[in-house]
Scaffold this motif. Structure first.
Motif, PDB file in Angstrom:
ATOM      1  N   THR A  31       0.834  -1.205   0.000  1.00 30.19           N
ATOM      2  CA  THR A  31       0.000   0.000   0.000  1.00 30.19           C
ATOM      3  C   THR A  31       0.869   1.255   0.000  1.00 30.19           C
ATOM      4  N   GLY A  78      -0.041   2.191  -3.493  1.00 34.36           N
ATOM      5  CA  GLY A  78      -1.266   2.969  -3.286  1.00 34.36           C
ATOM      6  C   GLY A  78      -0.989   4.445  -3.077  1.00 34.36           C
ATOM      7  N   SER A  87       1.522   8.352  -5.678  1.00 35.89           N
ATOM      8  CA  SER A  87       1.370   9.688  -6.248  1.00 35.89           C
ATOM      9  C   SER A  87       1.168  10.747  -5.180  1.00 35.89           C
ATOM     10  N   ASP A  88       1.196  10.340  -3.937  1.00 34.05           N
ATOM     11  CA  ASP A  88       0.874  11.280  -2.859  1.00 34.05           C
ATOM     12  C   ASP A  88       2.124  11.567  -2.035  1.00 34.05           C
ATOM     13  N   ARG A  89       2.068  12.606  -1.233  1.00 36.53           N
ATOM     14  CA  ARG A  89       3.128  12.873  -0.263  1.00 36.53           C
ATOM     15  C   ARG A  89       2.593  12.508   1.110  1.00 36.53           C
ATOM     16  N   PRO A 118      -9.673   7.284  14.864  1.00 35.48           N
ATOM     17  CA  PRO A 118      -9.926   5.860  14.588  1.00 35.48           C
ATOM     18  C   PRO A 118      -8.914   4.903  15.212  1.00 35.48           C
ATOM     19  N   GLU A 133      -1.006  13.899   1.941  1.00 36.56           N
ATOM     20  CA  GLU A 133      -1.357  15.289   1.655  1.00 36.56           C
ATOM     21  C   GLU A 133      -2.642  15.343   0.817  1.00 36.56           C
ATOM     22  N   ALA A 134      -2.719  14.516  -0.203  1.00 41.07           N
ATOM     23  CA  ALA A 134      -3.878  14.562  -1.095  1.00 41.07           C
ATOM     24  C   ALA A 134      -4.989  13.637  -0.628  1.00 41.07           C
ATOM     25  N   VAL A 135      -4.631  12.449  -0.203  1.00 36.21           N
ATOM     26  CA  VAL A 135      -5.660  11.440   0.057  1.00 36.21           C
ATOM     27  C   VAL A 135      -6.349  11.640   1.403  1.00 36.21           C
ATOM     28  N   GLU A 175      -7.020  11.232   5.429  1.00 34.80           N
ATOM     29  CA  GLU A 175      -6.838  10.207   6.458  1.00 34.80           C
ATOM     30  C   GLU A 175      -7.231   8.821   5.960  1.00 34.80           C
ATOM     31  N   THR A 176      -6.346   7.860   6.158  1.00 29.23           N
ATOM     32  CA  THR A 176      -6.688   6.472   5.860  1.00 29.23           C
ATOM     33  C   THR A 176      -6.211   5.616   7.026  1.00 29.23           C
ATOM     34  N   MET A 177      -6.794   4.440   7.167  1.00 31.15           N
ATOM     35  CA  MET A 177      -6.300   3.531   8.199  1.00 31.15           C
ATOM     36  C   MET A 177      -6.469   2.091   7.745  1.00 31.15           C
ATOM     37  N   PHE A 178      -5.490   1.269   8.085  1.00 35.50           N
ATOM     38  CA  PHE A 178      -5.472  -0.136   7.693  1.00 35.50           C
ATOM     39  C   PHE A 178      -5.355  -0.965   8.956  1.00 35.50           C
ATOM     40  N   TYR A 179      -6.275  -1.902   9.098  1.00 35.72           N
ATOM     41  CA  TYR A 179      -6.483  -2.605  10.367  1.00 35.72           C
ATOM     42  C   TYR A 179      -6.447  -4.109  10.152  1.00 35.72           C
TER      43      TYR A 179
END
Lengths: 428, 428
Positions: free
Chosen positions: A141, A145, A148-150, A273, A289-291, A293-297
């Motif tokens: 990820t 995934g 392309s983001d920072r 979360p 920066e772009a996407v 907040e994400t979280m993987f559990y």
């Protein structure tokens, strides 16, 4: 089609899981990769040991070199652990053009850069998804995934043992010592729990996540580490009262090109979360920066979750083998390493102070914060029922580590402060 | 190195984000892929429209065919939406050997199989990460991270609008109509909200997730769909009272080789991680046989999260271009489709019944359940303050859909039941 032959180093918990999946899902796997995957040879510690899986005795050996040197073998799956000797096996295997799948976080945290450089030279794959958060595909990820983001911040609960201990302490209002003992009895903590409870295991995983997240070469010595052995029942009770959960967080954050990586018990706002991740579960929160907040559990360890990640890596290697593109898609660090200074590292702090119970104390204390430019979010004075002294709880706004260190140093010589009982980072 | 040239179809919210990322992160991107990525041509609806980004007027056209037919262009990024006409563009682009990145869930849910078959024939990549849960890299996770596991269940909150509405109803004890109106004012819901609130958008995303998860060809007509427009304030109040949150869940589950896919408002136990996903956030929970429980959480839509996924796909295409391996790693369904029958689909149910307030009613009702082999987890009789009738709340154990349909049919002719007020699936 010609089968792909795998050499397995280690047949402990994870190794057994790998055999189970490769044998049990043979049909699905070969449909995906276009050829059978055969476990050709397995190095074990003791040939005589009873095993929960069936495996031909002729495939077993006590000598890992026999596996490494077998010219038939295309891919080495290393699940034996260890660092110095294991590194020799891996480098020799790469030298012989074999691809590597490893679950070894210690090896990758300490020698990842050297191993990846060798892999690049030999055009071999080295995949290590299972080294961090066993059942969560966080490494691919971060590489794909987020390509392309920072990434500006990674926060991870990456050690199941300590998360189990802190969750239990919080849920049952129990002491560190009691819960640790229980965790040891249940097999969630080692007889010598140091690597887990002092944060070293988490630090090694954060080296790996930080390197991938910031596309640079983070080293273990870059990580500021503090474990959970000093976390008291009282600290957790105060945390809950203020709306926080205590978690051992690995935090890697970046501003512009400078970054810092740390591991410490942290008070996390309950609405975040990651505060709800309990027990032996792991979670990695990534802020791009772009996407946003994400979280993987998911499961952090265990035979089958970890083995699943190992075999997913094996499938990726085999697909690359079929295409003839091994070793070409590795994430090679391309950014120069720039660590944040203590003047650049900033976060909120929780302090619990034991003070003289007399007038003017608060004024003296708040004056010290003001002197070093640390502004306060809240101050709560709470009489301690056991002593004639009072307790003060302070939560600061974002303050630099340099300034907080000056405040704490100053406090040592401030007579009205009897004791700095606790200091924690605050997040969320 | 020779730059890679991209043709962009659509310059709305997501298209604008794509331009922002590709231009803004040019250095990072070319370090990763080894050559510059140039946005060569962009098709727009209206050349005269004012835009929030700077883009050379000469690159713009109102005719998508101009982009498709440009021999210089290597990759088409489709973010214009639409189905029938857009499909023509995509198939023609593939015919010309161009690779595709699309954010179009409608297109992929309806014509994914046809498009992937064409891509395979032309050895072109078609990536569509942004089509489901914009900011969550769930598609590559299902293809790669779970490649060695057997997925048994996927539960997704994959529509931000309905999750916003249900979260607000729960948090503020508000009615569906009021919250929908507010969501429309805030731009979280369309003027015609049908596709969102009736579950159609979620169903299309579940077609994509189900196909990937079960390695088979799920079609829209396979999905049993029910929206949230019938969810009342009262239903949510009862759900909370019993320890559940109401969520619009897409559920794809499998037993042996048979699967089912559905979308419906579902009461989720509060302790389940997906119950805590609120507001416009999305989450996909995946239960793998080996890996156990995992969950992936993040933004479901929005300019930058979605554009991040689009550009991550673009990076993957460009890496494949450099390696000359486009079109070789697609997940091609290899399992025959076998849908579960109503006798095989089983879950817990919540029922709210309005009944005559007299003795023996409960016995009559529970007898019907017994007749069709549905056992009960709990029965709560709660007098309704507004009418002389009483209400009964029933939660069943796992019951087949076939048996539950028989129960509900029988209830229609049972005189003591005045009205079946609500029936919901229960999870967690």
């Amino acid at each position: 089609m010609k089968p792909v032959k795998v050499g397995l180093l280690g047949l402990g918990t994870v190794g057994t899981g790998v055999v189970r999946i490769v044998e049990g899902h043979q049909e699905d796997l070969s449909s995906q990769v276009g050829s059978p995957i055969i476990i050709e040879k397995v190095s074990v510690k003791n040939l005589e040991k009873a095993r929960s899986i069936e495996i031909e005795q002729s495939k077993l050996t006590e000598d890992p070199w026999e596996v490494i040197r077998d010219p038939e073998i295309d891919v080495i799956v290393e699940v034996m652990g260890g660092v110095e000797q294991t590194k020799k096996y891996i480098l020799e295997a790469l030298d012989r053009g074999k691809h590597i799948v490893t679950a070894n976080k210690d090896l990758m945290a300490l020698y990842g850069a050297e191993i990846m450089a060798k892999a690049l030279e030999e055009q071999c794959d080295v995949f290590y998804e299972a080294s961090v958060a066993g059942g969560i595909p966080i490494i691919r990820t971060l590489i794909e995934g987020f390509s392309s983001d920072r990434i500006v911040k990674i926060m991870g609960i990456v050690n199941g043992t300590t998360n189990y201990i802190l969750s239990k302490m919080s849920q049952e209002d129990a002491s560190y010592e009691d819960v640790l003992k229980e965790a040891q009895e249940l097999g969630y903590a080692e007889a010598d729990p140091t690597a887990d409870v002092e944060g070293l295991d988490a630090a090694r995983k954060m080296v790996i996540l930080g390197s991938l997240g910031f596309r640079t070469n983070v080293e273990l010595s870059d990580v500021d580490v503090r474990g959970i052995s000093g976390v008291s029942k009282e600290d957790i009770a105060y945390a809950k009262k203020l709306g926080y959960e205590m978690k051992l967080l690995g935090i890697a954050d970046r501003q512009d090109d400078e970054f810092s990586v740390s591991v410490q018990p942290t008070m996390v706002k309950k609405s975040h979360p990651i505060a709800a991740v309990n027990g032996v579960f792991n979670a990695v929160y990534v802020h791009g920066e772009a996407v946003g907040e994400t979280m993987f559990y998911g499961a952090g360890a265990g035979e089958m979750p970890t083995a699943t990640s190992v075999v997913a890596d094996l499938v990726a290697v085999v697909k690359n083998l079929k295409l003839g593109v091994n070793g070409l898609k590795a994430m090679v660090p391309f950014k120069q390493k720039k660590l944040k200074t203590d003047e650049q590292i900033a976060y909120k702090n929780f302090l619990l102070l034991e003070v003289d119970d007399k007038a003017g104390v608060l004024a003296q204390i708040t004056q010290v914060f003001g002197e070093y430019d640390v502004s306060l979010e809240s101050v709560v004075q709470s009489p301690n029922e056991h002593t004639p002294d009072a307790e003060i709880i302070i939560v600061t706004h974002h303050a630099t580590k340099a300034n907080m260190n000056k405040v704490l140093k100053h406090f040592e010589s401030l007579k009205v402060i009897r004791r700095i009982k606790s200091v924690y980072r605050v997040e969320g």
